[in-house]
Scaffold this motif. Structure first.
Motif, PDB file in Angstrom:
ATOM      1  N   ARG A   1       0.828  -1.209   0.000  1.00  0.00           N
ATOM      2  CA  ARG A   1       0.000   0.000   0.000  1.00  0.00           C
ATOM      3  C   ARG A   1       0.862   1.259   0.000  1.00  0.00           C
ATOM      4  O   ARG A   1       0.407   2.318  -0.399  1.00  0.00           O
ATOM      5  N   ASN A   2       2.088   1.119   0.481  1.00  0.00           N
ATOM      6  CA  ASN A   2       2.945   2.287   0.687  1.00  0.00           C
ATOM      7  C   ASN A   2       4.251   2.140  -0.093  1.00  0.00           C
ATOM      8  O   ASN A   2       5.191   1.505   0.378  1.00  0.00           O
ATOM      9  N   PRO A   3       4.326   2.725  -1.306  1.00  0.00           N
ATOM     10  CA  PRO A   3       5.559   2.617  -2.097  1.00  0.00           C
ATOM     11  C   PRO A   3       6.794   3.157  -1.366  1.00  0.00           C
ATOM     12  O   PRO A   3       7.918   2.712  -1.642  1.00  0.00           O
ATOM     13  N   GLU A   4       6.599   4.073  -0.417  1.00  0.00           N
ATOM     14  CA  GLU A   4       7.737   4.638   0.301  1.00  0.00           C
ATOM     15  C   GLU A   4       8.429   3.604   1.191  1.00  0.00           C
ATOM     16  O   GLU A   4       9.557   3.831   1.657  1.00  0.00           O
ATOM     17  N   SER A   5       7.765   2.466   1.412  1.00  0.00           N
ATOM     18  CA  SER A   5       8.391   1.386   2.183  1.00  0.00           C
ATOM     19  C   SER A   5       9.637   0.851   1.481  1.00  0.00           C
ATOM     20  O   SER A   5      10.509   0.255   2.130  1.00  0.00           O
ATOM     21  N   LEU A   6       9.714   1.047   0.172  1.00  0.00           N
ATOM     22  CA  LEU A   6      10.905   0.597  -0.541  1.00  0.00           C
ATOM     23  C   LEU A   6      12.166   1.296  -0.039  1.00  0.00           C
ATOM     24  O   LEU A   6      13.271   0.745  -0.125  1.00  0.00           O
ATOM     25  N   LYS A   7      12.020   2.506   0.510  1.00  0.00           N
ATOM     26  CA  LYS A   7      13.185   3.257   0.987  1.00  0.00           C
ATOM     27  C   LYS A   7      13.768   2.647   2.257  1.00  0.00           C
ATOM     28  O   LYS A   7      14.977   2.757   2.515  1.00  0.00           O
ATOM     29  N   SER A   8      12.927   2.008   3.062  1.00  0.00           N
ATOM     30  CA  SER A   8      13.411   1.483   4.351  1.00  0.00           C
ATOM     31  C   SER A   8      13.324  -0.036   4.444  1.00  0.00           C
ATOM     32  O   SER A   8      13.463  -0.603   5.533  1.00  0.00           O
ATOM     33  N   THR A   9      13.076  -0.696   3.319  1.00  0.00           N
ATOM     34  CA  THR A   9      12.980  -2.159   3.312  1.00  0.00           C
ATOM     35  C   THR A   9      14.348  -2.797   3.580  1.00  0.00           C
ATOM     36  O   THR A   9      15.357  -2.414   2.984  1.00  0.00           O
ATOM     37  N   LEU A  10      14.357  -3.788   4.497  1.00  0.00           N
ATOM     38  CA  LEU A  10      15.588  -4.498   4.838  1.00  0.00           C
ATOM     39  C   LEU A  10      15.656  -5.886   4.201  1.00  0.00           C
ATOM     40  O   LEU A  10      16.751  -6.422   4.009  1.00  0.00           O
ATOM     41  N   PHE A  11      14.509  -6.445   3.943  1.00  0.00           N
ATOM     42  CA  PHE A  11      14.509  -7.808   3.369  1.00  0.00           C
ATOM     43  C   PHE A  11      13.170  -8.051   2.691  1.00  0.00           C
ATOM     44  O   PHE A  11      12.233  -7.242   2.781  1.00  0.00           O
ATOM     45  N   ILE A  12      13.107  -9.188   1.980  1.00  0.00           N
ATOM     46  CA  ILE A  12      11.867  -9.664   1.363  1.00  0.00           C
ATOM     47  C   ILE A  12      11.423 -10.907   2.131  1.00  0.00           C
ATOM     48  O   ILE A  12      12.208 -11.851   2.300  1.00  0.00           O
ATOM     49  N   ALA A  13      10.188 -10.898   2.590  1.00  0.00           N
ATOM     50  CA  ALA A  13       9.646 -12.043   3.322  1.00  0.00           C
ATOM     51  C   ALA A  13       8.751 -12.869   2.386  1.00  0.00           C
ATOM     52  O   ALA A  13       7.972 -12.309   1.608  1.00  0.00           O
ATOM     53  N   LEU A  14       8.889 -14.187   2.465  1.00  0.00           N
ATOM     54  CA  LEU A  14       8.074 -15.097   1.664  1.00  0.00           C
ATOM     55  C   LEU A  14       7.417 -16.134   2.560  1.00  0.00           C
ATOM     56  O   LEU A  14       7.998 -16.565   3.564  1.00  0.00           O
TER      57      LEU A  14
ATOM     58  N   GLU B   1       4.616   9.014  -5.164  1.00  0.00           N
ATOM     59  CA  GLU B   1       4.360   9.265  -6.584  1.00  0.00           C
ATOM     60  C   GLU B   1       5.647   9.242  -7.388  1.00  0.00           C
ATOM     61  O   GLU B   1       5.689   8.669  -8.488  1.00  0.00           O
ATOM     62  N   GLU B   2       6.716   9.814  -6.845  1.00  0.00           N
ATOM     63  CA  GLU B   2       8.000   9.827  -7.554  1.00  0.00           C
ATOM     64  C   GLU B   2       8.572   8.413  -7.675  1.00  0.00           C
ATOM     65  O   GLU B   2       9.157   8.048  -8.708  1.00  0.00           O
ATOM     66  N   ILE B   3       8.402   7.619  -6.646  1.00  0.00           N
ATOM     67  CA  ILE B   3       8.884   6.227  -6.680  1.00  0.00           C
ATOM     68  C   ILE B   3       8.133   5.435  -7.751  1.00  0.00           C
ATOM     69  O   ILE B   3       8.733   4.684  -8.530  1.00  0.00           O
ATOM     70  N   CYS B   4       6.823   5.621  -7.798  1.00  0.00           N
ATOM     71  CA  CYS B   4       6.018   4.899  -8.792  1.00  0.00           C
ATOM     72  C   CYS B   4       6.375   5.332 -10.210  1.00  0.00           C
ATOM     73  O   CYS B   4       6.441   4.499 -11.118  1.00  0.00           O
ATOM     74  N   GLN B   5       6.587   6.611 -10.400  1.00  0.00           N
ATOM     75  CA  GLN B   5       6.967   7.108 -11.716  1.00  0.00           C
ATOM     76  C   GLN B   5       8.298   6.520 -12.173  1.00  0.00           C
ATOM     77  O   GLN B   5       8.475   6.166 -13.340  1.00  0.00           O
ATOM     78  N   LYS B   6       9.245   6.408 -11.249  1.00  0.00           N
ATOM     79  CA  LYS B   6      10.546   5.804 -11.565  1.00  0.00           C
ATOM     80  C   LYS B   6      10.357   4.344 -11.963  1.00  0.00           C
ATOM     81  O   LYS B   6      10.930   3.867 -12.957  1.00  0.00           O
ATOM     82  N   ALA B   7       9.543   3.631 -11.178  1.00  0.00           N
ATOM     83  CA  ALA B   7       9.301   2.216 -11.467  1.00  0.00           C
ATOM     84  C   ALA B   7       8.629   2.037 -12.830  1.00  0.00           C
ATOM     85  O   ALA B   7       8.994   1.147 -13.611  1.00  0.00           O
TER      86      ALA B   7
END
Length: 880
Positions: free
Chosen positions: A300-313, A394-400
């Motif tokens: 829900r929050n693209p800004e989470s990409l800035k502080s993400t430490l890992f990917i959980a599966l 919005e800037e993160i989504c535009q980059k993606a």
């Protein structure tokens, strides 16, 4: 002995018949040793005598009119603004029509004929959904090639449809198994690849162990079984092709807002539920250690990409497999790359986190979730120096989006469309695999990639895997040795765009001409079964949105209105306790309740979808051989709404059979009256004539208004038939010693009766019209007397006939205001409201209240409704 006479005879042979002269019959007998029947023709167009109606006569009438009831096709022209596009879902060529086919195509044909009579330029095409598993499996069981089996079925079913009198534009005919068609399916596939809507990756797929192929999520039912074979689906890891339908999920969700419940019914809810709430974003993170593979994350929050430490599966994810696991750790051997900042993100297994609905992956952002923060601490993972990145969502989504790694809105549960199939009979996927250059698209100038002739199809694997001449090719990039893709496309890909090919079926330069699409689209009414209300409609809507994105189509949504017809149900008999189905001849009906004839065991009797396995099906040919084509058409349309299930029972037949008999007897009396000598009209006769004229004038307008509304606005063809039967009852009531020779209004009413019948029963109505015209005094100027009934304009309600303005106040009917059609047709909402406010009932009921909203619905020539919502009355204070 047959003499060489010019007398014509009808030769009945199965479901088809031939009109031959006596000399032709003698030749025919020479080659045909076992004649079935020779019947002398004795209907009106041959004898000019109105003899009693029989089933034999109905067959002769249909033989005579079969080649006269359809207009010449004009498919070469670009549609005008007056177009009306009627589309029925094209069938899989199973070999024979079933009653479901008869229902859907009779509905579409009746509407097509109605709108032609309304002056519309009707587009009413037909084709064949000819690829797919059912055809391949059936061909294998018959020891035939899929192509041979399919083409023979198409030929037979086309003859049946023509026998049924369906006015399809056969110049627009297509078949998805034709290279002329699948060439452009391949072209569209490559365009999807070019635009970033297509990818191949390993996925945990649904494997059908019976049909030996992959199924999309949409093709697995709620019990985890295949939609086709019914087998329990298995989960297997395979490298597959996917269309990125999620990329347009927000557009598809928004498109549903343009649709009304009146036009789409509950299908809007089904589509909305399938797409889900697009309240988050998809991002594709590449895996460092694995080529051409990524992990899709929803947040829900693209800004989470800035502080993400890992990917959980979750442990059920495709990436959690032995090759990537560390035996002593929950951290996998692979890492994801964060495209936002280039950081490597460990991939960890964690089942106890709060995953989004339908998702098996999660961004490990410790700032967003306490559980994730605790897990990060356990794994000794800390935020890097880039934690103060100031980019907005919005800037993160535009980059993606610009770099093609996501950034588009989607729901967490929606998945991309898996389109690879491991079988032979389908559109070849136009891709080539080279060890040096990787996967390469087939050059457009080399399309189509032909599906080769089968070298012995075998159930369990694709014949393409056994055909080195097919798969051994040169790489289009480097020229080295390469392998052609041996998977074929899901047949649903073929049906995502067929309605556009109908508009331009011979185009050699493109799938379709955008100018023709702009002129003809959207489809005005789409008719088909509810079983396709999610899958096919979703995929077709996606492709239409994609074409709109490319600028190929001016319309995002392909279908303006849906008519989802109900199933034709047959009565089934099942032995209680064991589930064994019985044939009707195995049932004893002599007692109070039916029992098994041989054992006297009790039976469960129910209405179920017609099926060979349940012995409750009815062959259409058996019905039209017994009662005639038009009788069957009327039977399938009568009694119940097209949207409701139709219980097929002979108990319902008498209503339609008796109606046809009543119409026939009315025409008999009409002919007899016109043959009478004209006499002077007395004053008594004038009074009776005036009374009867008023009755027939009112009946014609009343029932015409009801039938027109039921066909045009609600598509309730069964109600239209009821209205027509009401007019028949009025036409039957002729006073004794009254001459119809002098009645203008009876002539008008009888002509309207036959014209309204024509779209539903074109052969029968054509015969009735010939007798009507031949014997009419032609007092009326309403009709084009020199034209056939199907070339007549649809009749209109008289302009001096009073119609109703029905007024509702706060959802309760307040009053009905009578107005001549000439006034009601020009009425608008403001004038309607003024009329309501002047009505004494409204003044008495609501004079002191403020009007909050109004809604005015009106169709020219029809009644109108005005709905008013007013401010609630304030409660008066009690006296002190």
């Amino acid at each position: 002995m047959i003499t060489n006479s010019i007398q014509k005879y009808t030769w009945f042979d199965g479901c088809f018949d031939f009109i031959l002269t006596a000399s032709e019959m003698s030749v025919f007998f020479f080659y045909r040793r076992f004649p079935i029947a020779i019947i002398k023709r004795h209907f009106y167009n041959e004898t000019k005598k109105w003899e009693p109606l029989t089933a034999e006569m109905k067959h002769q009438i249909e033989n005579y009119w079969s080649d006269k009831i359809n207009r010449k096709s004009e498919s070469a022209a670009v549609p005008s603004k007056n177009k009306y596009y009627i589309l029925s879902m094209f069938p899989y060529p199973s070999g024979k029509l079933h009653m479901g086919h008869v229902r859907v195509y009779t509905i579409s044909d009746s509407l097509a004929r109605f709108y032609r009579m309304q002056g519309k330029e009707v587009i009413h095409p037909m084709g064949w959904d000819a690829f797919g598993l059912p055809a391949e499996n059936a061909a294998i069981s018959q020891n035939l090639s899929s192509e041979t089996w399919t083409k023979s079925n198409i030929e037979y079913m086309k003859k049946q449809l023509m026998k049924l009198g369906i006015s399809f534009d056969w110049q627009r005919e297509i078949a998805t198994c034709s290279p002329d068609y699948y060439r452009w399916t391949q072209f569209i596939f490559l365009k999807l690849y070019e635009e970033g809507f297509l990818y191949q990756k390993e996925a945990l797929v649904n494997w059908d162990p019976v049909d030996q192929t992959v199924l999309a999520e949409e093709q697995v039912d709620a019990n985890g079984c295949s939609w086709r074979s019914g087998a329990k689906v298995q989960k297997l890891p395979l490298k597959q092709w996917f269309i990125k339908t999620t990329k347009l999920s927000q557009s598809l969700a928004e498109g549903l807002q343009e649709m009304t419940e009146e036009n789409w019914g509950d299908i809007i809810k089904l589509q909305r539920h399938w797409i889900g709430e697009c309240e988050g974003y998809n991002f594709d993170l590449p895996l460092k250690e694995v080529d051409q593979t990524n992990v899709t994350i929803w947040t829900r929050n693209p800004e989470s990409l800035k502080s993400t430490l890992f990917i959980a599966l979750k442990s059920s994810h495709i990436l959690v497999k032995p090759d990537y696991r560390n035996p002593s750790s929950t951290i996998l051997k692979i890492n994801a790359v964060n495209p936002l900042n280039g950081h490597l993100l460990p991939v960890v297994i964690a089942d106890d986190l709060d995953y989004p609905e339908g998702s098996e992956s999660l961004l490990g952002d410790p700032l967003a979730d306490k559980k994730i923060s605790e897990l990060a601490t356990q794994l000794n993972l800390q935020l890097s120096a880039n934690e103060h990145d100031q980019r907005t969502a919005e800037e993160i989504c535009q980059k993606a989006l610009s770099e093609d790694w996501g950034g588009y809105k989607a729901s967490s549960k929606l998945r991309d469309w898996l389109v690879s199939r491991q079988r032979y009979w389908g559109t070849p996927i136009p891709m080539i695999h080279c060890k040096t250059c990787g996967t390469q698209p087939v050059p457009v100038n080399q399309l189509p990639v032909f599906l080769p002739a089968s070298k012995g199809e075998a159930k369990g694997h694709s014949a393409l895997l056994n055909n080195p001449d097919f798969y051994n090719v040169s790489c289009p990039k480097c020229g080295g040795e390469a392998k052609r893709e041996t998977d074929t496309m899901d047949t649903f890909v073929d049906s995502t765009w067929y309605f556009l090919r109908y508009l331009d079926p011979t185009n050699l330069e493109a799938p379709f001409d955008p100018k023709r699409a702009a002129a003809a689209m959207p489809v005005d009414i789409y008719i088909g079964g509810k079983e396709h209300a999610v899958l096919h409609l979703y995929f077709a809507r996606f492709m239409s949105h994609f074409f709109h994105l490319l600028g190929w189509s001016t319309e995002r949504e392909p279908f303006k209105r849906l008519l989802v017809q109900g199933m034709v149900m047959g009565r089934s008999y099942r032995v209680k306790g064991c589930g064994k189905y019985l044939k009707p001849e195995e049932v004893d009906f002599t007692g109070e309740k039916p029992v098994e004839k041989s054992t006297k065991k009790p039976l469960a009797v129910s209405w179920e979808k017609m099926s060979k396995s349940k012995f409750n099906g009815v062959e259409p040919e058996s019905v039209w051989n017994e009662h005639g084509i038009d009788t069957m058409r009327l039977l399938i349309l009568a009694d119940v709404s097209p949207r409701s299930s139709r219980h097929w029972s002979k108990d319902t037949f008498p209503g339609i059979l008796n109606w046809q008999d009543r119409l026939w007897s009315i025409m008999k009396r009409w002919i007899e009256h016109q043959k009478q000598e004209k006499t002077a009209i007395s004053s008594f006769d004038k009074a009776l004539l005036e009374k009867q004229e008023n009755l027939w004038y009112d009946a014609r307008n009343f029932y015409l208004k009801g039938a027109t509304f039921s066909i045009h606005h609600s598509q309730q063809l069964s109600v239209a038939i009821s209205k027509m039967q009401g007019l028949t009852n009025n036409l039957k009531k002729v006073p004794n010693n009254f001459s119809l020779k002098n009645s203008l209004q009876y002539e008008r009413a009888l002509g309207v009766q036959i014209i309204m019948l024509a779209p539903l029963a074109p052969h029968f109505a054509s015969e009735m019209w010939t007798a009507f015209v031949d014997n009419a005094p032609r007092l009326s100027t309403d009709f084009a007397w020199a034209k056939t009934v199907l070339d007549q304009s649809w009749p209109q309600v008289d302009y001096d006939y009073n119609l109703d303005l029905v007024c509702f106040v706060n959802n309760q009917q307040g009053c009905t205001i009578k107005l001549p059609r000439s006034q009601l047709d020009t009425l608008d909402e403001a004038r309607a409201l003024r009329l309501l406010q002047q009505d004494h009932l409204f003044i008495k009921y609501n004079s002191a209240q403020k009007i909050l909203s109004t809604k005015f619905d009106h169709y020219p020539g029809m009644d109108a409704t005005l709905a008013v919502i007013t401010e609630p009355k304030k409660k008066q204070k009690a006296c002190s």
